[in-house]
Write a protein that holds these residues in place. Structure first.
Motif, mmCIF file in Angstrom:
data_model
loop_
_atom_site.group_PDB
_atom_site.id
_atom_site.type_symbol
_atom_site.label_atom_id
_atom_site.label_comp_id
_atom_site.label_asym_id
_atom_site.label_seq_id
_atom_site.Cartn_x
_atom_site.Cartn_y
_atom_site.Cartn_z
ATOM 1 N N ARG A 199 -6.727 5.146 0.106
ATOM 2 C CA ARG A 199 -7.960 4.395 -0.153
ATOM 3 C C ARG A 199 -7.741 2.902 0.071
ATOM 4 O O ARG A 199 -8.589 2.219 0.647
ATOM 5 N N GLU A 200 -6.587 2.385 -0.365
ATOM 6 C CA GLU A 200 -6.314 0.967 -0.172
ATOM 7 C C GLU A 200 -6.167 0.631 1.313
ATOM 8 O O GLU A 200 -6.678 -0.385 1.773
ATOM 9 N N ILE A 201 -5.486 1.478 2.067
ATOM 10 C CA ILE A 201 -5.339 1.247 3.512
ATOM 11 C C ILE A 201 -6.704 1.286 4.190
ATOM 12 O O ILE A 201 -7.046 0.397 4.981
ATOM 13 N N ASP A 202 -7.500 2.302 3.884
ATOM 14 C CA ASP A 202 -8.815 2.434 4.511
ATOM 15 C C ASP A 202 -9.721 1.252 4.164
ATOM 16 O O ASP A 202 -10.377 0.681 5.044
ATOM 17 N N THR A 203 -9.744 0.868 2.894
ATOM 18 C CA THR A 203 -10.606 -0.242 2.469
ATOM 19 C C THR A 203 -10.160 -1.552 3.106
ATOM 20 O O THR A 203 -10.991 -2.332 3.582
ATOM 21 N N LEU A 204 -8.855 -1.805 3.142
ATOM 22 C CA LEU A 204 -8.367 -3.034 3.753
ATOM 23 C C LEU A 204 -8.661 -3.034 5.251
ATOM 24 O O LEU A 204 -9.097 -4.051 5.801
ATOM 25 N N ALA A 205 -8.467 -1.900 5.918
ATOM 26 C CA ALA A 205 -8.756 -1.821 7.356
ATOM 27 C C ALA A 205 -10.231 -2.109 7.619
ATOM 28 O O ALA A 205 -10.569 -2.833 8.562
ATOM 29 N N ARG A 206 -11.117 -1.552 6.792
ATOM 30 C CA ARG A 206 -12.552 -1.803 6.971
ATOM 31 C C ARG A 206 -12.885 -3.282 6.721
ATOM 32 O O ARG A 206 -13.728 -3.864 7.410
ATOM 33 N N THR A 207 -12.217 -3.884 5.751
ATOM 34 C CA THR A 207 -12.443 -5.301 5.470
ATOM 35 C C THR A 207 -11.990 -6.149 6.661
ATOM 36 O O THR A 207 -12.723 -7.039 7.107
ATOM 37 N N ALA A 244 -8.670 1.275 14.780
ATOM 38 C CA ALA A 244 -7.333 1.879 14.759
ATOM 39 C C ALA A 244 -6.278 0.781 14.596
ATOM 40 O O ALA A 244 -5.296 0.950 13.855
ATOM 41 N N GLN A 245 -6.492 -0.344 15.249
ATOM 42 C CA GLN A 245 -5.589 -1.489 15.114
ATOM 43 C C GLN A 245 -5.632 -2.031 13.681
ATOM 44 O O GLN A 245 -4.599 -2.359 13.096
ATOM 45 N N CYS A 246 -6.821 -2.100 13.103
ATOM 46 C CA CYS A 246 -6.976 -2.557 11.715
ATOM 47 C C CYS A 246 -6.276 -1.608 10.746
ATOM 48 O O CYS A 246 -5.681 -2.056 9.755
ATOM 49 N N LEU A 247 -6.323 -0.323 11.022
ATOM 50 C CA LEU A 247 -5.621 0.650 10.183
ATOM 51 C C LEU A 247 -4.113 0.406 10.214
ATOM 52 O O LEU A 247 -3.443 0.481 9.168
ATOM 53 N N ARG A 248 -3.565 0.110 11.381
ATOM 54 C CA ARG A 248 -2.122 -0.160 11.485
ATOM 55 C C ARG A 248 -1.763 -1.444 10.723
ATOM 56 O O ARG A 248 -0.746 -1.496 10.022
ATOM 57 N N ILE A 249 -2.593 -2.468 10.834
ATOM 58 C CA ILE A 249 -2.368 -3.712 10.095
ATOM 59 C C ILE A 249 -2.422 -3.442 8.595
ATOM 60 O O ILE A 249 -1.562 -3.904 7.829
ATOM 61 N N ALA A 250 -3.429 -2.695 8.167
ATOM 62 C CA ALA A 250 -3.589 -2.398 6.740
ATOM 63 C C ALA A 250 -2.407 -1.612 6.200
ATOM 64 O O ALA A 250 -1.949 -1.852 5.079
ATOM 65 N N GLU A 251 -1.907 -0.680 6.981
ATOM 66 C CA GLU A 251 -0.753 0.096 6.524
ATOM 67 C C GLU A 251 0.464 -0.812 6.348
ATOM 68 O O GLU A 251 1.182 -0.709 5.350
ATOM 69 N N LEU A 252 0.692 -1.711 7.292
ATOM 70 C CA LEU A 252 1.783 -2.674 7.144
ATOM 71 C C LEU A 252 1.602 -3.500 5.868
ATOM 72 O O LEU A 252 2.548 -3.709 5.105
ATOM 73 N N ALA A 253 0.380 -3.973 5.646
ATOM 74 C CA ALA A 253 0.094 -4.824 4.488
ATOM 75 C C ALA A 253 0.292 -4.077 3.174
ATOM 76 O O ALA A 253 0.945 -4.587 2.254
ATOM 77 N N VAL A 254 -0.248 -2.871 3.073
ATOM 78 C CA VAL A 254 -0.139 -2.096 1.833
ATOM 79 C C VAL A 254 1.318 -1.749 1.547
ATOM 80 O O VAL A 254 1.750 -1.717 0.390
ATOM 81 N N ASN A 255 2.105 -1.535 2.598
ATOM 82 C CA ASN A 255 3.522 -1.213 2.428
ATOM 83 C C ASN A 255 4.393 -2.444 2.213
ATOM 84 O O ASN A 255 5.602 -2.337 2.055
#
Length: 175
Positions: free
Chosen positions: A44-52, A122-133
């Motif tokens: 949820r955090e990755i998805d929400t951050l990617a959408r933001t 898809a690029q935002c999802l990769r960025i969000a995953e890096l950020a959340v991790n």
């Protein structure tokens, strides 16, 4: 409170409170008290951050999108004591903070409907995953605020941006 090694319960006027703390959803989950699994919360955090990031900076360079993600992470690290919300999703959904989530934003429907089939998302999802991790370097120098160079919000008057990345100005001296 805990006075004299015993618990006491007393009423206090709200204006005398300095602050309050609640456990984060992540801490509740870690303690086995939350309703979400750790994997569900992380997703949820990755998805929400990617959408933001998509809603706020999809027209930016890769570095510009990463910078917006950094601001969200910086706010999440400061947590509710600075009224930013709790956790990454809480920060993103804090009312009137990220315009892409505002009910009256004309692009909100697109934000909610976008999928990983959209290359930019898809690029935002990769960025969000890096950020959340915790693997996204912060190029904003700890910034908690930003705006595009084409607007001049009242809160930025008298403050100097610490970074300009793409078309956004980033500030780390606003309280």
């Amino acid at each position: 409170g805990n006075q004299s090694n015993s618990v006491s319960v007393a009423s206090f006027p709200v204006d005398r409170l300095i602050g309050t703390r609640r456990p984060s959803p992540k801490a509740l989950t870690a303690a086995g008290l939350g309703t979400e699994s750790a994997a569900t919360l992380r997703h949820r955090e990755i998805d929400t951050l990617a959408r933001t990031v998509w809603g706020e900076a999809r027209g930016e360079t890769l570095e510009g999108m990463k910078a917006v993600a950094s601001v969200v992470v910086n706010r999440a690290q400061h947590g509710p004591e600075m009224r930013f919300g709790e956790g990454i999703a809480g920060v993103c959904h804090q009312p009137r903070q990220f315009s892409c989530w505002n009910e009256d934003d004309p692009n909100r429907a697109k934000l909610l409907a976008v999928t990983a089939a959209d290359d930019r998302f898809a690029q935002c999802l990769r960025i969000a995953e890096l950020a959340v991790n915790g693997n996204l370097p912060d190029t904003t120098r700890g910034s908690l605020h930003y705006h595009t160079a084409t607007v001049h919000p009242v809160w930025s008057v008298g403050h100097t941006p610490v970074a300009t990345i793409g078309s956004h100005l980033f500030f780390n001296d606003i309280t």
